[in-house]
Design a protein around this motif. Structure first.
Motif, mmCIF file in Angstrom:
data_model
loop_
_atom_site.group_PDB
_atom_site.id
_atom_site.type_symbol
_atom_site.label_atom_id
_atom_site.label_comp_id
_atom_site.label_asym_id
_atom_site.label_seq_id
_atom_site.Cartn_x
_atom_site.Cartn_y
_atom_site.Cartn_z
ATOM 1 N N LEU A 77 0.822 -1.212 0.000
ATOM 2 C CA LEU A 77 0.000 0.000 0.000
ATOM 3 C C LEU A 77 0.858 1.264 0.000
ATOM 4 O O LEU A 77 0.542 2.234 -0.693
ATOM 5 C CB LEU A 77 -0.943 -0.006 1.203
ATOM 6 C CG LEU A 77 -2.051 -1.067 1.154
ATOM 7 C CD1 LEU A 77 -2.833 -1.062 2.444
ATOM 8 C CD2 LEU A 77 -2.957 -0.837 -0.041
ATOM 9 N N ARG A 78 1.953 1.250 0.742
ATOM 10 C CA ARG A 78 2.841 2.414 0.738
ATOM 11 C C ARG A 78 3.448 2.641 -0.645
ATOM 12 O O ARG A 78 3.591 3.777 -1.104
ATOM 13 C CB ARG A 78 3.939 2.240 1.783
ATOM 14 C CG ARG A 78 3.457 2.448 3.190
ATOM 15 C CD ARG A 78 4.617 2.448 4.188
ATOM 16 N NE ARG A 78 4.103 2.170 5.500
ATOM 17 C CZ ARG A 78 4.185 1.007 6.138
ATOM 18 N NH1 ARG A 78 4.825 -0.003 5.578
ATOM 19 N NH2 ARG A 78 3.661 0.847 7.332
ATOM 20 N N ALA A 79 3.817 1.543 -1.306
ATOM 21 C CA ALA A 79 4.366 1.660 -2.662
ATOM 22 C C ALA A 79 3.306 2.190 -3.624
ATOM 23 O O ALA A 79 3.612 3.009 -4.495
ATOM 24 C CB ALA A 79 4.890 0.306 -3.139
ATOM 25 N N ALA A 80 2.063 1.757 -3.468
ATOM 26 C CA ALA A 80 0.978 2.251 -4.327
ATOM 27 C C ALA A 80 0.710 3.731 -4.063
ATOM 28 O O ALA A 80 0.411 4.493 -4.984
ATOM 29 C CB ALA A 80 -0.290 1.437 -4.099
ATOM 30 N N MET A 81 0.855 4.161 -2.812
ATOM 31 C CA MET A 81 0.698 5.581 -2.493
ATOM 32 C C MET A 81 1.833 6.383 -3.119
ATOM 33 O O MET A 81 1.609 7.469 -3.668
ATOM 34 C CB MET A 81 0.680 5.778 -0.974
ATOM 35 C CG MET A 81 -0.574 5.271 -0.305
ATOM 36 S SD MET A 81 -0.459 5.169 1.489
ATOM 37 C CE MET A 81 -0.048 6.826 1.954
ATOM 38 N N THR A 82 3.042 5.870 -3.060
ATOM 39 C CA THR A 82 4.194 6.550 -3.648
ATOM 40 C C THR A 82 4.040 6.655 -5.163
ATOM 41 O O THR A 82 4.406 7.660 -5.762
ATOM 42 C CB THR A 82 5.486 5.783 -3.311
ATOM 43 O OG1 THR A 82 5.600 5.696 -1.896
ATOM 44 C CG2 THR A 82 6.708 6.466 -3.889
ATOM 45 N N GLU A 83 3.482 5.609 -5.758
ATOM 46 C CA GLU A 83 3.300 5.571 -7.201
ATOM 47 C C GLU A 83 2.163 6.497 -7.648
ATOM 48 O O GLU A 83 2.042 6.808 -8.818
ATOM 49 C CB GLU A 83 3.006 4.121 -7.607
ATOM 50 C CG GLU A 83 3.242 3.787 -9.042
ATOM 51 C CD GLU A 83 3.028 2.309 -9.291
ATOM 52 O OE1 GLU A 83 2.023 1.748 -8.800
ATOM 53 O OE2 GLU A 83 3.864 1.718 -9.979
ATOM 54 N N GLY A 84 1.291 6.902 -6.711
ATOM 55 C CA GLY A 84 0.176 7.776 -7.041
ATOM 56 C C GLY A 84 -1.118 7.047 -7.344
ATOM 57 O O GLY A 84 -2.083 7.652 -7.794
ATOM 58 N N ARG A 85 -1.166 5.766 -7.110
ATOM 59 C CA ARG A 85 -2.386 5.001 -7.369
ATOM 60 C C ARG A 85 -3.421 5.174 -6.255
ATOM 61 O O ARG A 85 -4.601 4.977 -6.483
ATOM 62 C CB ARG A 85 -2.062 3.528 -7.546
ATOM 63 C CG ARG A 85 -1.215 3.284 -8.772
ATOM 64 C CD ARG A 85 -1.169 1.831 -9.133
ATOM 65 N NE ARG A 85 -0.275 1.601 -10.239
ATOM 66 C CZ ARG A 85 -0.617 1.723 -11.515
ATOM 67 N NH1 ARG A 85 -1.831 2.079 -11.829
ATOM 68 N NH2 ARG A 85 0.256 1.500 -12.477
#
Length: 149
Positions: A23-31
Motif C-alpha cells: 500500500l505504501r508503494a501504491a501511495m508513492t506511485e500515485g495510485r
C-alpha cells in the motif's frame, strides 16, 4: 467465537507488513491518495484474519506487487547484488591469473572460465530488473497470490 470463524486463518504481523508495504508503494506511485492509503493502512493493522487483507490490494495492478518491485529499496538491493557478483568475479579472476602466472603455461587458459564469468555478470546486470520483479511476484503471502482461492 462465531461458527464461520473456525475455517478462517489468523494473520501474522509479517503478513500485515507485506500488505502495508504494498500500500505504501501504491501511495508513492500515485495510485492511492494519501487519505485512501491511510484508511487502508488502518484496516491492515486492524485485520485479524487473512481474508480481510486480500481486498485491500485487489484493485491495484498485479495486486500491488509490481509497485513493490520498483521501490528504491528493491532497486538498491538489485544494485548490491550486481556489485557483489562483480566483486566475486574480480577476486576469482585475480586467483585464476595468479595460478596461470605461477604455472608458467604458454596458453592463457584463464580466458575460458573468465569469459563465462563475465557473461554471467553481464546477464545479471542486464536482467536484474526482471529478476527483481520475479522475486516480488513470487515472495508474497499465499493469500495475496493471483491463484489464491
Amino acid at each position: 467465537m462465531y461458527p464461520n470463524d473456525a475455517a478462517r486463518l489468523r494473520t501474522s504481523d509479517a503478513e500485515r507488513e507485506q500488505v502495508a508495504a504494498i500500500l505504501r508503494a501504491a501511495m508513492t506511485e500515485g495510485r492511492l491518495t494519501l487519505e485512501e492509503g491511510e484508511e487502508r493502512l488502518g484496516q491492515v493493522y486492524a485485520a485479524k484474519y487473512r481474508d480481510e487483507l486480500a481486498p485491500l490490494t485487489a484493485d491495484l495492478p498485479d495486486g500491488g506487487r509490481r509497485a513493490l518491485a520498483e521501490t528504491p529499496q528493491a532497486r538498491a538491493a538489485t544494485r548490491r547484488g550486481v556489485r557483489r557478483h562483480a566483486g566475486f568475479v574480480a577476486v576469482l579472476a585475480t586467483v585464476l591469473v595468479g595460478l596461470w602466472a605461477l604455472s608458467g603455461a604458454h596458453f592463457f587458459w584463464p580466458a575460458i572460465p573468465l569469459a563465462f564469468l563475465v557473461i554471467g555478470l553481464m546477464r545479471h546486470a542486464r536482467y536484474g530488473a526482471e529478476a527483481r520483479n520475479h522475486y516480488y511476484r513470487r515472495h508474497v503471502a499465499p493469500w495475496n497470490a493471483p491463484d489464491y482461492r
